[in-house]
Write a protein that holds these residues in place. Structure first.
Motif, PDB file in Angstrom:
ATOM      1  N   LEU A 153      -8.823   1.824   0.442  1.00  0.00           N
ATOM      2  CA  LEU A 153      -8.005   1.336   1.354  1.00  0.00           C
ATOM      3  C   LEU A 153      -7.480   0.244   1.648  1.00  0.00           C
ATOM      4  O   LEU A 153      -6.464   0.036   1.471  1.00  0.00           O
ATOM      5  CB  LEU A 153      -7.630   2.635   2.381  1.00  0.00           C
ATOM      6  CG  LEU A 153      -8.141   3.900   2.157  1.00  0.00           C
ATOM      7  CD1 LEU A 153      -8.349   4.708   3.392  1.00  0.00           C
ATOM      8  CD2 LEU A 153      -6.775   5.026   1.388  1.00  0.00           C
ATOM      9  N   ALA A 154      -8.639  -0.473   1.344  1.00  0.00           N
ATOM     10  CA  ALA A 154      -8.360  -1.867   2.155  1.00  0.00           C
ATOM     11  C   ALA A 154      -7.497  -2.956   1.102  1.00  0.00           C
ATOM     12  O   ALA A 154      -7.173  -3.484   1.235  1.00  0.00           O
ATOM     13  CB  ALA A 154      -9.835  -2.229   2.214  1.00  0.00           C
ATOM     14  N   THR A 155      -7.408  -1.983  -0.081  1.00  0.00           N
ATOM     15  CA  THR A 155      -6.634  -3.060  -1.289  1.00  0.00           C
ATOM     16  C   THR A 155      -5.394  -2.235  -1.875  1.00  0.00           C
ATOM     17  O   THR A 155      -4.943  -2.592  -2.897  1.00  0.00           O
ATOM     18  CB  THR A 155      -7.882  -2.897  -2.498  1.00  0.00           C
ATOM     19  OG1 THR A 155      -8.197  -1.517  -3.071  1.00  0.00           O
ATOM     20  CG2 THR A 155      -9.190  -3.361  -2.383  1.00  0.00           C
ATOM     21  N   LEU A 156      -4.248  -1.573  -1.039  1.00  0.00           N
ATOM     22  CA  LEU A 156      -4.134  -0.556  -1.654  1.00  0.00           C
ATOM     23  C   LEU A 156      -2.470  -1.982  -1.253  1.00  0.00           C
ATOM     24  O   LEU A 156      -2.448  -3.073  -0.381  1.00  0.00           O
ATOM     25  CB  LEU A 156      -3.210   0.409  -0.465  1.00  0.00           C
ATOM     26  CG  LEU A 156      -4.888   2.038  -0.310  1.00  0.00           C
ATOM     27  CD1 LEU A 156      -4.291   2.582   0.192  1.00  0.00           C
ATOM     28  CD2 LEU A 156      -4.527   2.286  -1.584  1.00  0.00           C
ATOM     29  N   PRO A 157      -1.599  -1.678  -2.041  1.00  0.00           N
ATOM     30  CA  PRO A 157      -0.575  -2.272  -1.375  1.00  0.00           C
ATOM     31  C   PRO A 157       0.020  -1.736  -0.058  1.00  0.00           C
ATOM     32  O   PRO A 157       0.188  -1.414   0.059  1.00  0.00           O
ATOM     33  CB  PRO A 157       1.064  -2.246  -2.842  1.00  0.00           C
ATOM     34  CG  PRO A 157       0.133  -0.518  -3.488  1.00  0.00           C
ATOM     35  CD  PRO A 157      -1.247  -0.657  -3.099  1.00  0.00           C
ATOM     36  N   ASP A 158       1.082  -3.406  -0.022  1.00  0.00           N
ATOM     37  CA  ASP A 158       0.975  -2.804   1.882  1.00  0.00           C
ATOM     38  C   ASP A 158       2.464  -1.986   1.665  1.00  0.00           C
ATOM     39  O   ASP A 158       2.559  -1.052   2.712  1.00  0.00           O
ATOM     40  CB  ASP A 158       3.119  -4.869   1.498  1.00  0.00           C
ATOM     41  CG  ASP A 158       1.694  -6.106   2.174  1.00  0.00           C
ATOM     42  OD1 ASP A 158       0.332  -5.722   2.340  1.00  0.00           O
ATOM     43  OD2 ASP A 158       1.889  -6.215   1.950  1.00  0.00           O
TER      44      ASP A 158
END
Length: 216
Positions: free
Chosen positions: A211-216
């Motif tokens: 989840l921390a690597t998802l795009p804005d």
């Protein structure tokens, strides 16, 4: 539902892989003194209720303009040349007379009698490997978990919650996408204007790092 969200929210980690003595020594002390954390919390609650509580001060403190204030102030106050900002160390070697030579990514080098490494463990591992392979392996085994912070601003009238706390942590067993939320403008004065609210949501961590690597 108590220990996991506290540890998971603060350290963004999997509590089953952490040392309680290193991360939450207070819990360990409570268990040893009172036979269980639950018993200790009940006794502390009774003791607190029995005391006459005076003025309550915030548990949190920070600089008005953020943590960068500390770095900037130190850089101004040390002797000229005593601090180099943005200077990445690429290599650490020994000189013939037993001193240390720091090779910077810029191509420069600095010699020193002693060196203190305050880097992430994996970065320290790369620097010390030529000198102590066992230490490097130990440092490289330390696992890091990434998290992302989503900062949200609202008008106070848009928030129905009384914001009568500093935030919340979320037990993993509830299968939510958040690991914690912080009422930043409640914790720290000056973080939002009059009639405004600043909130921070934390996602990712060891149990949902994707989840921390998802795009804005």
């Amino acid at each position: 539902r108590v220990a996991q969200p506290l540890v998971g929210g603060i350290y963004t980690a999997d509590p089953t892989r952490l040392s309680l003595a290193a991360t939450m020594p207070r819990f360990l002390e409570m268990e040893r003194q009172h036979r269980s954390v639950i018993l200790a919390m009940r006794r502390q609650a009774k003791a607190t209720a029995a005391r006459d509580s005076g003025a309550r001060w915030s548990l949190f403190a920070s600089f008005a303009d953020g943590m960068q204030t500390l770095v900037d102030t130190l850089a101004r106050r040390v002797p000229e040349g005593g601090v180099r900002l943005g200077a990445r160390v690429a290599a650490l070697t020994r000189t013939g007379d037993g001193r240390w030579r720091l090779g910077l990514a810029s191509g420069e080098s600095i010699e020193a009698t002693d060196v203190v490494l305050t880097l992430p463990a994996y970065a320290s591992a790369a620097l010390v490997r030529p000198h102590d392979a066992a230490l490097a392996d130990t440092l490289a085994d330390i696992v890091y978990a990434s998290s992302a912070i989503v900062t949200l601003g609202y008008a106070r009238r848009q928030i129905r919650h009384p914001l009568d706390g500093f935030g919340f942590v979320v037990p993993a067993i509830e299968r939510r996408r958040l690991i914690a939320g912080s009422f930043s403008s409640v914790k720290y004065a000056g973080r939002a204007g009059d009639g405004q609210v600043l909130l921070r949501a934390f996602v990712g961590g060891a149990l949902a790092e994707e989840l921390a690597t998802l795009p804005d």
